[in-house]
Design a protein around this motif. Structure first.
Motif, mmCIF file in Angstrom:
data_model
loop_
_atom_site.group_PDB
_atom_site.id
_atom_site.type_symbol
_atom_site.label_atom_id
_atom_site.label_comp_id
_atom_site.label_asym_id
_atom_site.label_seq_id
_atom_site.Cartn_x
_atom_site.Cartn_y
_atom_site.Cartn_z
ATOM 1 N N GLU A 229 -6.397 -0.224 -6.159
ATOM 2 C CA GLU A 229 -7.499 -0.682 -6.994
ATOM 3 C C GLU A 229 -8.122 -1.934 -6.371
ATOM 4 O O GLU A 229 -7.583 -2.510 -5.425
ATOM 5 C CB GLU A 229 -7.003 -0.975 -8.412
ATOM 6 N N GLU A 230 -9.263 -2.349 -6.910
ATOM 7 C CA GLU A 230 -10.008 -3.480 -6.342
ATOM 8 C C GLU A 230 -9.148 -4.738 -6.267
ATOM 9 O O GLU A 230 -9.159 -5.456 -5.262
ATOM 10 C CB GLU A 230 -11.257 -3.753 -7.193
ATOM 11 N N SER A 231 -8.377 -5.021 -7.320
ATOM 12 C CA SER A 231 -7.531 -6.222 -7.329
ATOM 13 C C SER A 231 -6.451 -6.161 -6.258
ATOM 14 O O SER A 231 -6.030 -7.189 -5.717
ATOM 15 C CB SER A 231 -6.878 -6.390 -8.711
ATOM 16 N N ASP A 232 -6.006 -4.937 -5.932
ATOM 17 C CA ASP A 232 -5.008 -4.775 -4.866
ATOM 18 C C ASP A 232 -5.599 -5.203 -3.525
ATOM 19 O O ASP A 232 -4.966 -5.960 -2.770
ATOM 20 C CB ASP A 232 -4.549 -3.315 -4.769
ATOM 21 N N TYR A 233 -6.792 -4.707 -3.234
ATOM 22 C CA TYR A 233 -7.410 -5.017 -1.945
ATOM 23 C C TYR A 233 -7.635 -6.526 -1.789
ATOM 24 O O TYR A 233 -7.412 -7.087 -0.711
ATOM 25 C CB TYR A 233 -8.745 -4.271 -1.804
ATOM 26 N N LYS A 234 -8.065 -7.172 -2.857
ATOM 27 C CA LYS A 234 -8.322 -8.614 -2.779
ATOM 28 C C LYS A 234 -7.049 -9.377 -2.444
ATOM 29 O O LYS A 234 -7.025 -10.231 -1.545
ATOM 30 C CB LYS A 234 -8.893 -9.119 -4.110
ATOM 31 N N ASP B 164 -5.503 -8.048 1.165
ATOM 32 C CA ASP B 164 -6.302 -8.352 2.354
ATOM 33 C C ASP B 164 -6.476 -9.856 2.560
ATOM 34 O O ASP B 164 -6.675 -10.316 3.690
ATOM 35 C CB ASP B 164 -7.686 -7.695 2.243
ATOM 36 N N TYR C 47 -5.373 -3.795 -14.148
ATOM 37 C CA TYR C 47 -4.930 -2.581 -13.450
ATOM 38 C C TYR C 47 -4.883 -1.369 -14.374
ATOM 39 O O TYR C 47 -4.336 -1.435 -15.486
ATOM 40 C CB TYR C 47 -3.536 -2.789 -12.851
ATOM 41 N N TYR D 57 -6.195 -15.624 -2.296
ATOM 42 C CA TYR D 57 -6.028 -15.189 -3.684
ATOM 43 C C TYR D 57 -4.666 -15.541 -4.286
ATOM 44 O O TYR D 57 -4.500 -15.468 -5.499
ATOM 45 C CB TYR D 57 -6.268 -13.676 -3.790
ATOM 46 N N GLU E 148 0.832 -1.202 0.000
ATOM 47 C CA GLU E 148 0.000 0.000 0.000
ATOM 48 C C GLU E 148 0.869 1.254 0.000
ATOM 49 O O GLU E 148 0.562 2.234 -0.684
ATOM 50 C CB GLU E 148 -0.944 -0.001 1.205
#
Length: 314
Positions: A193-198, A201, A303, A206, A183
């Motif tokens: 971006e959404e793929s980063d959070y998945k 986290d 991305y 994943y 981060e």
């Protein structure tokens, strides 16, 4: 001498300066012995002008290996003292050249016998020494031209710091560090971006549970870097989520993480490694080239920040 014996070779510059000051002081006494009215520090510039050809400050600086400001300062002193004078160029009236005055030419005649005696004295002194300082200075000048003292110190610091770096396998206790490192890196240049959070986290779900792997870099037991291998189709893995803390830059951690991922990918049976990046990240792109990656096109990226794709055959 006790100080230099205590400090050792770290004081090389200081010791050479001390020797230079002693030689300059004694050189002044030599000039007095021969009744030559000249400051010893002017000698290189004076000698460069002794052939009688007018020369520019830049020419003299290049010839004697001094900086332009240093030669300019000496030239002003010599002009003020009446040993040298400025003359206009015959081809370009905007340029000034330096040449010896009549007084300077007279000194040049008187100083020849001093040159002969000084040269003989130095040769005799060198013959009395076990090590030839003249040749040693030549060697040092060559070595420092090839690689400066600053770069040599940087290399030693990097070697020392790298000895405290460990590349280890990710465990669930590293999840927070994995997220924070990435981060921090992403938000410095782009946005999450959404793929980063998945992936950040839920790295087990994943990345690892799907056949991937994560490495963590520790410096003195503190997590300072991370990199992941994400399983793709057709025996291909993605090298992703590489991040190194700003406080650990310059230690070669990114390269070590990349090498670890390459070896792990081979172990997992991968035939190719793939990655996505952005061309504004020049150090990162340079690192990937160093690791053997080459630019490709054609694979859709999830991305927004991706504008370059690279691949490495294993």
């Amino acid at each position: 001498m006790e100080f230099y014996n205590k400090v050792g070779k770290m004081a090389l510059g200081s010791r050479l300066r001390r020797l230079s000051e002693k030689l300059s002081e004694q050189a002044g006494e030599v000039y007095s012995l021969y009744h030559i009215d000249m400051n010893p520090k002017w000698f290189p510039v004076f000698y460069a002008l002794a052939e009688g050809e007018p020369k520019s400050i830049m020419q003299i600086a290049s010839e004697i290996g001094h900086s332009h400001p240093s030669v300019s300062t000496i030239a002003k002193e010599m002009v003020k003292y009446g040993i040298a004078k400025e003359v206009k160029s015959n081809t370009d009236g905007r340029k000034n050249y330096l040449t010896l005055t009549d007084k300077g030419l007279q000194i040049n005649q008187q100083i020849q016998v001093q040159y002969a005696d000084v040269n003989a004295a130095v040769e005799n002194a060198l013959a009395e020494t076990q090590y030839n300082i003249w040749k040693a200075i030549e060697e040092w000048e060559f070595l420092l031209e090839q690689k400066s003292l600053l770069n040599r110190v940087k290399h030693e610091r990097k070697q020392r710091e790298q000895s405290h770096v460990q590349i280890i396998d990710y465990t669930p206790q590293h999840q927070q560090a994995f997220r924070q490192l990435n981060e921090e890196w992403i938000t410095t240049w782009f946005k999450m971006e959404e793929s980063d959070y998945k992936a950040l986290d839920h790295p087990d779900e994943y990345i690892i549970d799907k056949g991937g792997h994560i490495f963590i870099a520790l410096y003195n037991e503190e997590p300072v870097g991370a990199c992941a291998l994400i399983k793709m189709d057709n025996n291909m893995y993605e090298l992703a989520k590489m991040a190194v803390s700003p406080k650990a830059k310059g230690m070669g951690i990114g390269f070590s993480l990349g090498q670890a991922c390459i070896e792990k990918a081979k172990e997992l049976g991968a035939e190719k490694l793939y990655l996505e990046s952005n061309t504004i990240l020049k150090p990162a792109i340079s690192l990937y080239h160093k690791l053997g990656f080459k630019k490709i096109t054609g694979i859709p990226s999830p991305y927004e920040r991706c504008n370059i794709q690279m691949e490495r055959e294993l």
